[in-house]
Design an enzyme around this catalytic site. Sequence first.
Site, PDB file in Angstrom:
ATOM      1  CE  LYS A  10      -3.719  -2.449   2.400  1.00 38.08           C
ATOM      2  NZ  LYS A  10      -4.652  -2.433   3.542  1.00 38.08           N
ATOM      3  CE1 TYR A  50      -9.200  -3.273   0.456  1.00 37.42           C
ATOM      4  CE2 TYR A  50      -8.620  -1.434  -0.963  1.00 37.42           C
ATOM      5  CZ  TYR A  50      -8.257  -2.389  -0.028  1.00 37.42           C
ATOM      6  OH  TYR A  50      -6.960  -2.465   0.426  1.00 37.42           O
ATOM      7  CG  PHE A  58     -13.154   0.517   7.016  1.00 35.07           C
ATOM      8  CD1 PHE A  58     -12.659  -0.077   5.860  1.00 35.07           C
ATOM      9  CD2 PHE A  58     -13.875  -0.269   7.913  1.00 35.07           C
ATOM     10  CE1 PHE A  58     -12.887  -1.417   5.589  1.00 35.07           C
ATOM     11  CE2 PHE A  58     -14.108  -1.617   7.649  1.00 35.07           C
ATOM     12  CZ  PHE A  58     -13.614  -2.185   6.480  1.00 35.07           C
ATOM     13  NE  ARG A  86      -5.428 -13.016   5.063  1.00 32.44           N
ATOM     14  CZ  ARG A  86      -6.224 -11.945   5.113  1.00 32.44           C
ATOM     15  NH1 ARG A  86      -6.106 -10.996   4.205  1.00 32.44           N
ATOM     16  NH2 ARG A  86      -7.120 -11.828   6.066  1.00 32.44           N
ATOM     17  CB  THR A  92      -6.718  -6.854   9.463  1.00 36.06           C
ATOM     18  OG1 THR A  92      -6.956  -7.967   8.592  1.00 36.06           O
ATOM     19  CG2 THR A  92      -7.164  -5.586   8.758  1.00 36.06           C
ATOM     20  NE  ARG A 103      -1.622  -6.084   7.211  1.00 34.31           N
ATOM     21  CZ  ARG A 103      -2.564  -6.913   6.777  1.00 34.31           C
ATOM     22  NH1 ARG A 103      -2.900  -7.961   7.497  1.00 34.31           N
ATOM     23  NH2 ARG A 103      -3.152  -6.702   5.618  1.00 34.31           N
ATOM     24  CG  ASN A 113      -3.436  -2.841   6.923  1.00 36.19           C
ATOM     25  OD1 ASN A 113      -3.321  -2.308   5.817  1.00 36.19           O
ATOM     26  ND2 ASN A 113      -4.347  -3.753   7.175  1.00 36.19           N
ATOM     27  CG  HIS A 116      -4.869  -6.587   0.013  1.00 32.02           C
ATOM     28  ND1 HIS A 116      -6.043  -6.746   0.711  1.00 32.02           N
ATOM     29  CD2 HIS A 116      -4.951  -7.424  -1.058  1.00 32.02           C
ATOM     30  CE1 HIS A 116      -6.805  -7.633   0.073  1.00 32.02           C
ATOM     31  NE2 HIS A 116      -6.161  -8.057  -1.003  1.00 32.02           N
ATOM     32  CD  GLU A 127      -8.009  -9.753  -3.423  1.00 29.30           C
ATOM     33  OE1 GLU A 127      -6.830 -10.087  -3.155  1.00 29.30           O
ATOM     34  OE2 GLU A 127      -8.873  -9.544  -2.538  1.00 29.30           O
TER      35      GLU A 127
HETATM   36  P1  CMP Z   1      -7.063  -5.004   3.692  1.00 27.85           P
HETATM   37  O1  CMP Z   1      -6.476  -6.355   3.930  1.00 27.85           O
HETATM   38  O2  CMP Z   1      -6.545  -4.242   2.524  1.00 27.85           O
HETATM   39  O3  CMP Z   1      -8.645  -5.116   3.557  1.00 27.85           O
HETATM   40  C1  CMP Z   1      -9.518  -4.073   3.924  1.00 27.85           C
HETATM   41  C2  CMP Z   1      -8.786  -2.897   4.475  1.00 27.85           C
HETATM   42  O4  CMP Z   1      -9.577  -1.914   5.073  1.00 27.85           O
HETATM   43  C3  CMP Z   1      -7.861  -3.358   5.557  1.00 27.85           C
HETATM   44  O5  CMP Z   1      -6.802  -4.094   4.991  1.00 27.85           O
HETATM   45  C4  CMP Z   1      -7.508  -2.024   6.219  1.00 27.85           C
HETATM   46  O6  CMP Z   1      -6.439  -1.391   5.546  1.00 27.85           O
HETATM   47  C5  CMP Z   1      -8.742  -1.185   5.971  1.00 27.85           C
HETATM   48  N1  CMP Z   1      -9.479  -0.874   7.185  1.00 27.85           N
HETATM   49  C6  CMP Z   1      -9.587   0.339   7.707  1.00 27.85           C
HETATM   50  N2  CMP Z   1     -10.337   0.303   8.816  1.00 27.85           N
HETATM   51  C7  CMP Z   1     -10.716  -0.975   9.000  1.00 27.85           C
HETATM   52  C8  CMP Z   1     -11.506  -1.657   9.974  1.00 27.85           C
HETATM   53  N3  CMP Z   1     -12.066  -1.027  10.993  1.00 27.85           N
HETATM   54  N4  CMP Z   1     -11.643  -2.998   9.833  1.00 27.85           N
HETATM   55  C9  CMP Z   1     -11.090  -3.658   8.792  1.00 27.85           C
HETATM   56  N5  CMP Z   1     -10.351  -3.052   7.847  1.00 27.85           N
HETATM   57  C10 CMP Z   1     -10.161  -1.737   7.943  1.00 27.85           C
END
Ligand code: CMP
Length: 144
Positions: A10, A50, A58, A86, A92, A103, A113, A116, A127
Amino acid sequence: ASERTFIMIKPDGVQRGVVGDIIRRFEQRGYKLVALKMLQPPKALLESHYEEHKGKKFYEPLLEYIGSGPVVATVWEGVNVITVGRKMLGATDPAKSEPGTIRGDFGIVTGRNIVHGSDSESAAKREIGLWFRPEEVSDWKHTA
Ligand code: CMP
């Protein structure tokens, strides 16, 4: 079985200068890099990527943030790369990620974070198809 996953560094990962480290971790683990590009992701691409989060609070900030800077999109191949990838990323929420994970080593908050990774076989297929044209994914073989 051997499979493929989509891993995206990211904008915060690019800005923190950890692109090389993330690629190194996957290479070192034994996974095969089969696609790589840096791009400024168009909004339509992020909306598709997304779509499961549409409507969540968010969602808009997430699209704005990921669209704000270049990302590094990659595809990795190998045995259990979706699940192991993962694990290598960590939880996450970086606050819940173990040290030693990407992370857990580089992140602090969920909104930044770093990286992805696809969370299932169907997500990985979807994806990879969104981010890469088929001819951008290389089927190279070891010859050395
Ligand atoms: P990602 O794995 O890219 O998938 C969804 C993304 O939403 C997650 O990582 C975070 O970067 C972002 N995000 C921001 N806020 C939240 C939240 N409260 N819960 C989950 N994902 C979030």
